[in-house]
Design a protein around this motif. Structure first.
Motif, PDB file in Angstrom:
ATOM      1  N   VAL A 117      53.423  35.686 -13.620  1.00  0.00           N
ATOM      2  CA  VAL A 117      53.034  34.527 -14.058  1.00  0.00           C
ATOM      3  C   VAL A 117      51.989  35.300 -15.232  1.00  0.00           C
ATOM      4  N   LEU A 118      51.412  36.065 -15.070  1.00  0.00           N
ATOM      5  CA  LEU A 118      50.289  36.872 -16.223  1.00  0.00           C
ATOM      6  C   LEU A 118      51.238  37.281 -17.059  1.00  0.00           C
ATOM      7  N   LYS A 119      52.392  37.966 -16.853  1.00  0.00           N
ATOM      8  CA  LYS A 119      53.281  38.530 -17.660  1.00  0.00           C
ATOM      9  C   LYS A 119      52.802  39.397 -18.148  1.00  0.00           C
ATOM     10  N   VAL A 120      51.955  40.508 -17.337  1.00  0.00           N
ATOM     11  CA  VAL A 120      50.931  41.744 -17.415  1.00  0.00           C
ATOM     12  C   VAL A 120      51.609  42.829 -16.987  1.00  0.00           C
ATOM     13  N   THR A 121      52.135  44.072 -17.790  1.00  0.00           N
ATOM     14  CA  THR A 121      52.763  45.305 -16.807  1.00  0.00           C
ATOM     15  C   THR A 121      51.870  45.890 -16.888  1.00  0.00           C
ATOM     16  N   ASP A 122      50.277  46.081 -17.654  1.00  0.00           N
ATOM     17  CA  ASP A 122      50.159  47.090 -17.925  1.00  0.00           C
ATOM     18  C   ASP A 122      48.206  46.694 -17.929  1.00  0.00           C
ATOM     19  N   VAL A 123      47.625  46.683 -16.777  1.00  0.00           N
ATOM     20  CA  VAL A 123      46.430  46.020 -16.810  1.00  0.00           C
ATOM     21  C   VAL A 123      44.328  47.413 -17.244  1.00  0.00           C
ATOM     22  N   GLY A 124      45.508  48.281 -17.378  1.00  0.00           N
ATOM     23  CA  GLY A 124      44.632  49.094 -18.138  1.00  0.00           C
ATOM     24  C   GLY A 124      43.473  50.197 -17.081  1.00  0.00           C
ATOM     25  N   ALA A 125      44.142  49.935 -16.162  1.00  0.00           N
ATOM     26  CA  ALA A 125      44.158  51.163 -15.336  1.00  0.00           C
ATOM     27  C   ALA A 125      44.426  52.484 -15.472  1.00  0.00           C
ATOM     28  N   THR A 126      42.948  53.510 -14.793  1.00  0.00           N
ATOM     29  CA  THR A 126      43.506  54.592 -14.745  1.00  0.00           C
ATOM     30  C   THR A 126      42.758  55.167 -13.405  1.00  0.00           C
ATOM     31  N   LEU A 127      43.820  56.781 -12.799  1.00  0.00           N
ATOM     32  CA  LEU A 127      43.141  56.859 -11.805  1.00  0.00           C
ATOM     33  C   LEU A 127      43.623  58.120 -11.412  1.00  0.00           C
ATOM     34  N   LYS A 128      43.214  59.475 -11.222  1.00  0.00           N
ATOM     35  CA  LYS A 128      43.584  60.341 -11.513  1.00  0.00           C
ATOM     36  C   LYS A 128      44.478  60.947 -10.612  1.00  0.00           C
ATOM     37  N   GLY A 129      44.934  61.742  -9.489  1.00  0.00           N
ATOM     38  CA  GLY A 129      45.448  62.384  -8.815  1.00  0.00           C
ATOM     39  C   GLY A 129      47.295  60.915  -8.422  1.00  0.00           C
ATOM     40  N   GLU A 233      42.126  47.957  -5.735  1.00  0.00           N
ATOM     41  CA  GLU A 233      41.204  48.527  -6.004  1.00  0.00           C
ATOM     42  C   GLU A 233      42.075  49.646  -7.302  1.00  0.00           C
ATOM     43  N   VAL A 234      42.640  49.890  -7.037  1.00  0.00           N
ATOM     44  CA  VAL A 234      43.450  50.704  -7.725  1.00  0.00           C
ATOM     45  C   VAL A 234      43.780  49.944  -9.152  1.00  0.00           C
ATOM     46  N   LEU A 235      44.239  49.218  -9.136  1.00  0.00           N
ATOM     47  CA  LEU A 235      44.822  48.588 -10.907  1.00  0.00           C
ATOM     48  C   LEU A 235      42.705  47.893 -11.139  1.00  0.00           C
ATOM     49  N   ASN A 236      41.932  47.912 -10.573  1.00  0.00           N
ATOM     50  CA  ASN A 236      40.280  47.502 -10.767  1.00  0.00           C
ATOM     51  C   ASN A 236      39.599  48.919 -11.257  1.00  0.00           C
ATOM     52  N   SER A 237      40.005  50.138 -10.716  1.00  0.00           N
ATOM     53  CA  SER A 237      40.086  51.418 -12.153  1.00  0.00           C
ATOM     54  C   SER A 237      39.887  51.568 -13.097  1.00  0.00           C
ATOM     55  N   ILE A 238      38.900  51.551 -14.088  1.00  0.00           N
ATOM     56  CA  ILE A 238      38.588  51.601 -15.181  1.00  0.00           C
ATOM     57  C   ILE A 238      37.796  52.740 -15.622  1.00  0.00           C
TER      58      ILE A 238
END
Length: 238
Positions: A117-129, A233-238
């Motif tokens: 719907v939003l047509k977003v594939t990269d939400v700008g999240a960062t999580l190392k591991g 939680e992962v996608l909200n990690s910035i």
């Protein structure tokens, strides 16, 4: 875009952090969030236990609650799938079938909504591991949401995704199944956790609170260092 949040019982009662992450993520993506406080259980536990007639009271309450929503988004493939079942359960009902169909048509699981719907594939999240993903049964088999979570996770900076062996197998939760068939459920989640351990992952990611609660409980009892995270939680990690 105005989005109405369907929080679900498990998120509301046990994993409020997932609800918070969902709201923050959608707001960051430009959505205006509405949360009707009259929402209750979608009726799935009663329905899956065979109490179809009794579960319809809860379903009618939810149909009324979300009647004015433009889009309904939930961080749960299982509960979204239940909303999609409403038109079938109210088929032939002169009053409720049309309303149930309207509800189902505007309901989306979180990752599905972001990608389709939003047509977003990269939400700008960062999580190392290193992480592996649990494909919950209801999300993949009933809701048919398979690609969206993988697409979004593939764009998380610093995150290495590794396949989970026998990913298609149930974790053993299944709602009331885990209570009624405790021994069998225990063996199923043990197998799931062994497969997670085999990946060497730092994180186990999923999209359904019930599965994550079940798997996370077994991981904790075994003393494993794997951290369990909801995809919100992962996608909200910035």
């Amino acid at each position: 875009m105005k989005v109405t949040l369907f929080a679900t019982c498990l998120v509301d009662l046990f994993q409020s952090n997932v609800g918070k992450a969902t709201v923050e993520l959608l707001e960051r993506l430009g959505c205006e969030i509405d949360f009707p406080e009259s929402q209750i259980c979608c009726g799935q536990p009663a329905y899956n236990s065979g109490y179809t007639k009794e579960s319809k009271d809860a379903m009618k309450k939810m149909i009324k609650t979300f009647s004015d929503a433009e889009y309904i988004v939930t961080p749960s493939g299982s509960c979204a799938a239940m909303f999609k079942e409403y038109p079938v359960l109210f088929k032939g009902d002169a009053v409720w079938e049309r309303k149930a169909a309207s509800l189902a048509a505007k309901t989306y699981e979180l990752s599905h909504f972001i990608v389709d719907v939003l047509k977003v594939t990269d939400v700008g999240a960062t999580l190392k591991g290193k992480a592996t993903y649990h494909t919950s049964c209801h999300m993949t088999r009933l809701l048919k949401v398979k690609e969206a979570p993988a697409i979004l996770l593939s764009h998380v900076r610093g995150l290495e995704m590794t396949p989970l062996p026998d990913a298609q197998n149930c974790c053993g939760f299944g709602g009331t199944f885990s209570v009624k068939m405790g021994d069998i459920s225990g063996q199923m989640v043990e197998e799931k956790v062994c497969n997670i351990e085999a990946t060497g992952a730092d994180f186990l990611i999923g999209g359904d609170a019930g599965c994550l609660m079940n798997i996370g409980g077994r991981i904790q009892r075994k003393g494993q260092p794997v951290k369990v995270l909801h995809i919100a939680e992962v996608l909200n990690s910035i």
